[in-house]
Design a protein around this motif. Structure first.
Motif, PDB file in Angstrom:
ATOM      1  N   ARG A   1      27.605   9.858  32.966  1.00 32.06           N
ATOM      2  CA  ARG A   1      27.345   9.911  34.409  1.00 32.06           C
ATOM      3  C   ARG A   1      26.073  10.717  34.652  1.00 32.06           C
ATOM      4  N   LEU A   2      25.267  10.251  35.591  1.00 28.04           N
ATOM      5  CA  LEU A   2      24.044  10.933  36.000  1.00 28.04           C
ATOM      6  C   LEU A   2      24.050  11.003  37.519  1.00 28.04           C
TER       7      LEU A   2
ATOM      8  N   SER B   1      22.165  22.901  53.621  1.00 27.73           N
ATOM      9  CA  SER B   1      20.993  23.586  53.072  1.00 27.73           C
ATOM     10  C   SER B   1      20.068  22.580  52.408  1.00 27.73           C
ATOM     11  N   VAL B   2      18.766  22.841  52.492  1.00 22.17           N
ATOM     12  CA  VAL B   2      17.789  22.001  51.800  1.00 22.17           C
ATOM     13  C   VAL B   2      17.997  22.170  50.297  1.00 22.17           C
ATOM     14  N   ALA B   3      18.197  21.071  49.599  1.00 19.00           N
ATOM     15  CA  ALA B   3      18.545  21.170  48.179  1.00 19.00           C
ATOM     16  C   ALA B   3      18.048  19.969  47.402  1.00 19.00           C
ATOM     17  N   MET B   4      17.679  20.214  46.153  1.00 24.30           N
ATOM     18  CA  MET B   4      17.403  19.168  45.181  1.00 24.30           C
ATOM     19  C   MET B   4      18.339  19.424  44.015  1.00 24.30           C
ATOM     20  N   ARG B   5      19.243  18.484  43.751  1.00 25.89           N
ATOM     21  CA  ARG B   5      20.298  18.714  42.768  1.00 25.89           C
ATOM     22  C   ARG B   5      20.292  17.633  41.697  1.00 25.89           C
ATOM     23  N   LEU B   6      20.458  18.071  40.456  1.00 23.39           N
ATOM     24  CA  LEU B   6      20.449  17.180  39.302  1.00 23.39           C
ATOM     25  C   LEU B   6      21.636  17.531  38.417  1.00 23.39           C
ATOM     26  N   GLY B   7      22.306  16.527  37.884  1.00 21.98           N
ATOM     27  CA  GLY B   7      23.432  16.803  37.008  1.00 21.98           C
ATOM     28  C   GLY B   7      23.817  15.609  36.159  1.00 21.98           C
ATOM     29  N   PHE B   8      24.586  15.877  35.116  1.00 25.10           N
ATOM     30  CA  PHE B   8      25.091  14.814  34.246  1.00 25.10           C
ATOM     31  C   PHE B   8      26.384  15.292  33.621  1.00 25.10           C
ATOM     32  N   SER B   9      27.154  14.357  33.096  1.00 26.92           N
ATOM     33  CA  SER B   9      28.368  14.725  32.380  1.00 26.92           C
ATOM     34  C   SER B   9      28.640  13.707  31.287  1.00 26.92           C
ATOM     35  N   SER B  10      29.419  14.152  30.307  1.00 24.72           N
ATOM     36  CA  SER B  10      29.853  13.305  29.202  1.00 24.72           C
ATOM     37  C   SER B  10      31.339  13.567  28.996  1.00 24.72           C
ATOM     38  N   ASP B  11      31.894  13.046  27.909  1.00 17.83           N
ATOM     39  CA  ASP B  11      33.310  13.258  27.674  1.00 17.83           C
ATOM     40  C   ASP B  11      33.629  14.712  27.344  1.00 17.83           C
TER      41      ASP B  11
ATOM     42  N   ILE C   1      21.975  12.508  41.034  1.00 18.37           N
ATOM     43  CA  ILE C   1      20.707  13.010  41.575  1.00 18.37           C
ATOM     44  C   ILE C   1      20.828  13.037  43.087  1.00 18.37           C
ATOM     45  N   SER C   2      20.427  14.143  43.677  1.00 22.37           N
ATOM     46  CA  SER C   2      20.506  14.276  45.129  1.00 22.37           C
ATOM     47  C   SER C   2      19.280  15.011  45.643  1.00 22.37           C
ATOM     48  N   GLY C   3      18.609  14.412  46.618  1.00 17.76           N
ATOM     49  CA  GLY C   3      17.500  15.082  47.287  1.00 17.76           C
ATOM     50  C   GLY C   3      16.201  15.096  46.529  1.00 17.76           C
ATOM     51  N   TYR C   4      16.079  14.271  45.488  1.00 22.08           N
ATOM     52  CA  TYR C   4      14.830  14.242  44.712  1.00 22.08           C
ATOM     53  C   TYR C   4      14.054  12.972  45.030  1.00 22.08           C
ATOM     54  N   ARG C   5      12.927  13.156  45.703  1.00 26.03           N
ATOM     55  CA  ARG C   5      12.069  12.049  46.097  1.00 26.03           C
ATOM     56  C   ARG C   5      12.885  10.950  46.801  1.00 26.03           C
ATOM     57  N   SER C   6      12.834   9.723  46.319  1.00 25.87           N
ATOM     58  CA  SER C   6      13.535   8.641  47.017  1.00 25.87           C
ATOM     59  C   SER C   6      15.010   8.554  46.646  1.00 25.87           C
ATOM     60  N   LEU C   7      15.441   9.396  45.703  1.00 22.49           N
ATOM     61  CA  LEU C   7      16.841   9.378  45.271  1.00 22.49           C
ATOM     62  C   LEU C   7      17.617  10.379  46.122  1.00 22.49           C
ATOM     63  N   ARG C   8      18.033   9.914  47.296  1.00 22.34           N
ATOM     64  CA  ARG C   8      18.675  10.822  48.261  1.00 22.34           C
ATOM     65  C   ARG C   8      20.054  11.244  47.791  1.00 22.34           C
ATOM     66  N   ASP C   9      20.812  10.318  47.235  1.00 23.97           N
ATOM     67  CA  ASP C   9      22.159  10.663  46.781  1.00 23.97           C
ATOM     68  C   ASP C   9      22.706   9.514  45.936  1.00 23.97           C
ATOM     69  N   VAL C  10      22.576   9.616  44.618  1.00 28.49           N
ATOM     70  CA  VAL C  10      23.061   8.558  43.731  1.00 28.49           C
ATOM     71  C   VAL C  10      23.857   9.171  42.585  1.00 28.49           C
ATOM     72  N   THR C  11      24.907   8.491  42.180  1.00 22.23           N
ATOM     73  CA  THR C  11      25.659   8.817  40.972  1.00 22.23           C
ATOM     74  C   THR C  11      25.768   7.532  40.171  1.00 22.23           C
ATOM     75  N   LEU C  12      25.260   7.566  38.952  1.00 20.04           N
ATOM     76  CA  LEU C  12      25.119   6.369  38.136  1.00 20.04           C
ATOM     77  C   LEU C  12      25.966   6.479  36.877  1.00 20.04           C
ATOM     78  N   ARG C  13      26.436   5.341  36.420  1.00 22.50           N
ATOM     79  CA  ARG C  13      27.105   5.314  35.123  1.00 22.50           C
ATOM     80  C   ARG C  13      26.104   4.846  34.072  1.00 22.50           C
ATOM     81  N   LEU C  14      26.167   5.449  32.899  1.00 27.75           N
ATOM     82  CA  LEU C  14      25.241   5.147  31.820  1.00 27.75           C
ATOM     83  C   LEU C  14      26.001   4.607  30.617  1.00 27.75           C
ATOM     84  N   GLY C  15      25.288   3.862  29.768  1.00 29.34           N
ATOM     85  CA  GLY C  15      25.885   3.317  28.558  1.00 29.34           C
ATOM     86  C   GLY C  15      25.095   3.723  27.336  1.00 29.34           C
TER      87      GLY C  15
END
Length: 384
Positions: free
Chosen positions: A4-5, A92-102, A7-21
């Motif tokens: 999972r990836l 609050s004004v924020a730029m947030r980045l995160g990821f997770s794995s098993d 991203i929130s508040g970074y450039r055009s990526l306002r609020d997305v949570t993506l699944r990765l393979g």
């Protein structure tokens, strides 16, 4: 593997949570947000070296990297019935980045600094961080957390918090300041994992490209980001890596051609019909680009994650299928994220069932992935 990836508040990526393979393909039209997604991954990697603030400064500061639209769109705005305009902020004004794995997850929240007269008053401040076990951040899974200028660690001995809050600077990540043996070992492990991520977006192939110039050869299990040590990297694959895969990849792309490295670490490429081998300075841009990708993807020391930005650049479309086979095979050895706008490459990679395709499009300045690429589970950010 990162699954999972967010991203929130970074450039055009306002609020997305993506699944990765195992292999994730990011595609879309120009300006759809592909480069922003790529840069967000680089920013995450920069956290491990304490360089995320410098990287944002190089982008023009956090003010220019933040989402530039309103906090939310009304129905009338989305329907184009009224102009897009700013609204009263509720968060609050924020730029947030995160990821997770098993096994682990990590997230960082960057915001505006406190006003001051300092020359460095425009440096972004790290407002919150969290490291947790498993896919989701909860009170039970958090292993380390940072709020403002303080952070604390979960005790490995008794499961409670090992200490009171510890002081930390506004531009210092807890991955750097809090990592160590004992209760900080999870932070240390995460920091080292991020440091091993590899990014290839600057493999030059012009006349003055580093790969065309003579180089001193040393044992090179990892190709440099600019490809300067191409010959040494290819020879390392021959000696300690998968020599058969190297021969197959070159022959597959160039009608049975072979590539070798002379003792002086010069490249010799032999093709049918030619009486002598071609050196690095004689290779076409597409041929050199492909050899650079081969050296990167067949690394004898594969990383957990490799990110390639527009690997098809300078390649003839006829090579896209060979490149797709190379990428698919590499995806069995390490996780790949491939950012591309080449439809033929996207189609060829998509035939593998392990490939996840993220198609981005933009609406009202905001990047949106197709529904199948979105992660349906809720994502929790660390509290400030």
């Amino acid at each position: 593997m990162i699954t999972r990836l967010a991203i929130s508040g970074y450039r055009s990526l306002r609020d997305v949570t993506l699944r990765l393979g195992p292999v994730t393909v990011v595609t879309g039209q120009n300006g759809s947000g592909k480069s922003s997604l790529y840069r967000s991954l680089r920013l995450l990697a920069d956290v491990a070296d304490g360089g995320v603030v410098r990287s944002l400064a190089a982008e023009g500061g956090i003010a220019s990297a933040l989402w530039a639209g309103p906090e939310a769109f009304s129905r009338a705005m989305r329907a184009r019935a009224e102009p897009v305009q700013g609204t009263v902020l509720t968060k609050s004004v924020a730029m947030r980045l995160g990821f997770s794995s098993d096994d682990y997850g990590y997230a960082i929240d960057l915001g505006l600094p406190q006003p001051s007269s300092s020359f460095f008053s425009r440096d972004p401040a790290i407002k919150a961080e969290a490291l947790w076990a498993g896919q989701s951040l909860t009170r039970r899974t958090v292993l380390a957390e940072r709020r403002g200028a303080a952070f604390r660690l979960r005790s490995r001995a008794h499961g409670g918090w090992s200490d009171d809050w510890n002081a930390i600077g506004p531009v210092d990540s807890m991955l750097v300041q809090g990592a160590g043996p004992g209760d900080g070992v999870e932070l240390l492990m995460m920091r080292e994992r991020l440091r091993r991520w590899r990014f290839y977006d600057d493999l030059r192939v012009d006349r003055n490209a580093p790969a065309r110039r003579p180089q001193v050869g040393t044992f090179t299990p990892v190709l440099a980001a600019d490809g300067a040590d191409l010959a040494a990297a290819l020879r390392t694959i021959v000696e300690v890596g998968d020599d058969v895969a190297l021969k197959t990849a070159v022959a597959d792309a160039f009608d049975g051609a072979t590539v070798a490295v002379a003792p002086d670490f010069s490249i010799e490429m032999r093709q049918h019909g030619l009486l002598r081998p071609l050196g690095a300075g004689e290779l076409s841009e597409g041929t050199l680009r492909y050899l650079l990708l081969v050296a990167a993807l067949l690394s004898p020391r594969p990383p957990e994650l490799m990110v390639l930005n527009e690997p098809e650049s300078h390649l003839n479309p006829a090579l896209h299928e060979a490149l797709a086979r190379l990428l698919t095979a590499a995806g069995k050895r390490c996780q790949l994220i491939v950012v591309t706008h080449a439809p033929a490459l996207v189609e060829a990679l998509g035939t593998d069932p392990d490939t996840v395709t993220i198609r981005l499009h933009k609406d009202l300045g905001e990047s949106h992935p197709d529904a199948e690429a979105r992660d349906p589970d809720p994502w929790s950010w660390p509290s400030r």
